[in-house]
Design an enzyme around this catalytic site. Structure first.
Site, short mmCIF file in Angstrom:
data_model
loop_
_atom_site.label_atom_id
_atom_site.label_comp_id
_atom_site.label_asym_id
_atom_site.label_seq_id
_atom_site.Cartn_x
_atom_site.Cartn_y
_atom_site.Cartn_z
N THR A 125 3.60 -75.91 10.79
CA THR A 125 2.65 -76.04 11.89
C THR A 125 1.27 -75.54 11.44
O THR A 125 1.13 -74.91 10.40
CB THR A 125 3.13 -75.23 13.10
OG1 THR A 125 3.48 -73.91 12.68
CG2 THR A 125 4.34 -75.88 13.74
N GLU A 131 -3.34 -69.50 8.43
CA GLU A 131 -3.16 -68.07 8.18
C GLU A 131 -2.94 -67.74 6.71
O GLU A 131 -3.25 -66.63 6.27
CB GLU A 131 -2.02 -67.53 9.05
CG GLU A 131 -2.42 -67.46 10.52
CD GLU A 131 -1.33 -66.88 11.41
OE1 GLU A 131 -0.63 -65.96 10.93
OE2 GLU A 131 -1.19 -67.34 12.54
N ASP A 232 -3.57 -78.08 16.07
CA ASP A 232 -3.02 -77.14 17.05
C ASP A 232 -3.12 -75.70 16.55
O ASP A 232 -2.10 -75.04 16.29
CB ASP A 232 -1.56 -77.50 17.36
CG ASP A 232 -0.97 -76.64 18.48
OD1 ASP A 232 -1.74 -76.23 19.36
OD2 ASP A 232 0.24 -76.40 18.46
N HIS A 282 12.19 -81.13 13.65
CA HIS A 282 12.44 -82.54 13.93
C HIS A 282 11.72 -83.44 12.94
O HIS A 282 12.23 -84.51 12.58
CB HIS A 282 12.02 -82.91 15.35
CG HIS A 282 12.44 -84.29 15.72
ND1 HIS A 282 11.58 -85.38 15.65
CD2 HIS A 282 13.65 -84.79 16.12
CE1 HIS A 282 12.23 -86.47 16.00
NE2 HIS A 282 13.49 -86.15 16.28
N THR A 302 16.60 -68.82 16.02
CA THR A 302 17.12 -67.99 17.11
C THR A 302 17.39 -68.80 18.37
O THR A 302 17.73 -68.24 19.40
CB THR A 302 16.11 -66.86 17.46
OG1 THR A 302 14.89 -67.47 17.89
CG2 THR A 302 15.85 -65.96 16.28
N SER A 320 25.12 -86.81 14.75
CA SER A 320 25.28 -87.91 15.72
C SER A 320 24.09 -88.85 15.69
O SER A 320 24.22 -90.03 16.04
CB SER A 320 25.49 -87.34 17.13
OG SER A 320 24.26 -86.92 17.72
N LYS A 323 20.82 -88.04 11.15
CA LYS A 323 19.82 -87.24 10.43
C LYS A 323 20.45 -86.35 9.36
O LYS A 323 19.76 -85.87 8.46
CB LYS A 323 19.01 -86.39 11.43
CG LYS A 323 18.22 -87.27 12.41
CD LYS A 323 17.65 -86.48 13.57
CE LYS A 323 16.98 -87.43 14.56
NZ LYS A 323 16.49 -86.71 15.77
#
Length: 338
Positions: A125, A131, A232, A282, A302, A320, A323
């Site tokens: 991300t 950072e 973002d 994802h 978590t 299912s 992937k």
């Protein structure tokens, strides 16, 4: 009294239900931890995790799964793949992680993997991009989870859990990145460069020129870094400010999507190591859908699967969707103990 005895006999039979010996043979791994009387041997301690129980066992399984990835990666590639411009080894390893992994000291472990070419691509991300560079300009500090947000705001200090980032760090980041954005617009106009998130991160890795940086080593070792939501975070703030100062920068996310998916499609085998959930999880999984699933997978997070989120979804749910391959042995480690 006779009836009481019969009831007790029934109770005993219920409590002392005999074990089916044939069935018990399926479970032949004894629960046992490491004996510290043998000295502190970290390799042996890690080896015993798989028999320790609870999440230690899952962590032991995850270690084994990663070792299987590495063994596959070091194996010889098929002849037909050796001339590929995309596939570099027998197992393409995707490392996905959320920004907090860069905020904290895990950054140094990720940097090591990239520095020594132990992974083939990164997915992160925006916060995990900026950072890394900000830490090269000024340090992130240790604080406390319970510091007053209101007080910190008046002092110009931002809190990430129990970590603190002085707002001055972002001012230094702005001073560093704005001239680079100026150059990028000039190159876009003069050289027709089509900027993508991965190209921007590669350029910033070059510009930071600091071996403490994860993305410096990604630049040096030609390891692509994908961040489809690059706006973002503070990077997006800087792009927003810059769009008024010198408008015109265009960022193409579709070109990156083609590159990420093609890394999976052209791979001999693939492994996924995903630290955290949400977008990064994802994005890696969906790329592997293009090849009917990853061969090796480790999830560490978590999140719970019971709210239906992809973040907490089990590896079996990913199977299912195609992937993860049906014959794979994926592992999820629930990190509630950390």
């Amino acid at each position: 009294m006779e009836s009481d005895k019969k009831l007790v006999e029934v109770a005993i039979n219920n409590v002392m239900q005999p074990t089916d010996q044939e069935s018990s043979k399926k479970f032949n791994s004894e629960v046992k931890g490491y004996d510290l009387n043998e000295g502190v041997n970290y390799d042996k301690i890690l080896e015993t995790f798989i028999n320790t129980g609870f999440q230690a066992t899952n962590l032991g399984k995850a270690i084994n799964e990663v070792n299987r990835m590495i063994k596959c990666k070091l194996s010889e590639m098929p002849e037909e793949k050796k001339d590929s411009m995309i596939t570099k080894s027998n197992c393409t390893i995707f490392l996905g992680y959320t920004s907090n992994m860069i905020s904290c000291g895990m950054r140094e472990y990720i940097r090591f993997l990239v520095q020594h070419k132990m992974v083939d691509c990164l997915v992160c991300t925006a916060g995990g991009i900026e950072e890394d560079f900000i830490k090269c300009l000024a340090p992130t500090l240790n604080g406390d989870f319970h510091l007053s947000g209101s007080q910190l705001r008046t002092e110009g200090i931002n809190r990430i859990g129990n970590l603190l980032i002085p707002n001055d760090n972002y001012c230094k980041f702005e001073d560093w990145i704005m001239p680079i954005f100026d150059q990028m617009i000039d190159e876009q106009e003069k050289n027709k460069i089509n900027w993508t998130p991965s190209k921007i991160i590669n350029r910033l890795g070059k510009e930071i020129n600091n071996p403490d940086s994860v993305y410096y080593w990604a630049y040096k070792n030609d390891i692509p870094v994908f961040s489809p939501a690059l706006t973002d975070g503070s990077l997006g703030d800087m792009m927003y400010f810059h769009s008024y100062r010198k408008p015109g920068l265009v960022v193409d996310i579709l070109e990156d999507l083609r590159l990420l998916n093609n890394l999976a499609v052209h791979a001999c085998n693939t492994g996924m190591i995903i630290l955290g959930g949400g977008l990064i999880k994802h994005h890696v999984l969906n790329a592997n859908l293009m090849r009917n699933g990853a061969d090796f997978s480790v999830f560490i997070n978590t999140a719970s699967e019971y709210d239906g989120s992809d973040a907490g979804a089990s590896p079996d749910e990913a199977i299912s969707w195609g992937k993860i391959r049906r014959d794979a042995k994926p592992v999820k480690v629930d990190c509630f103990f950390i």
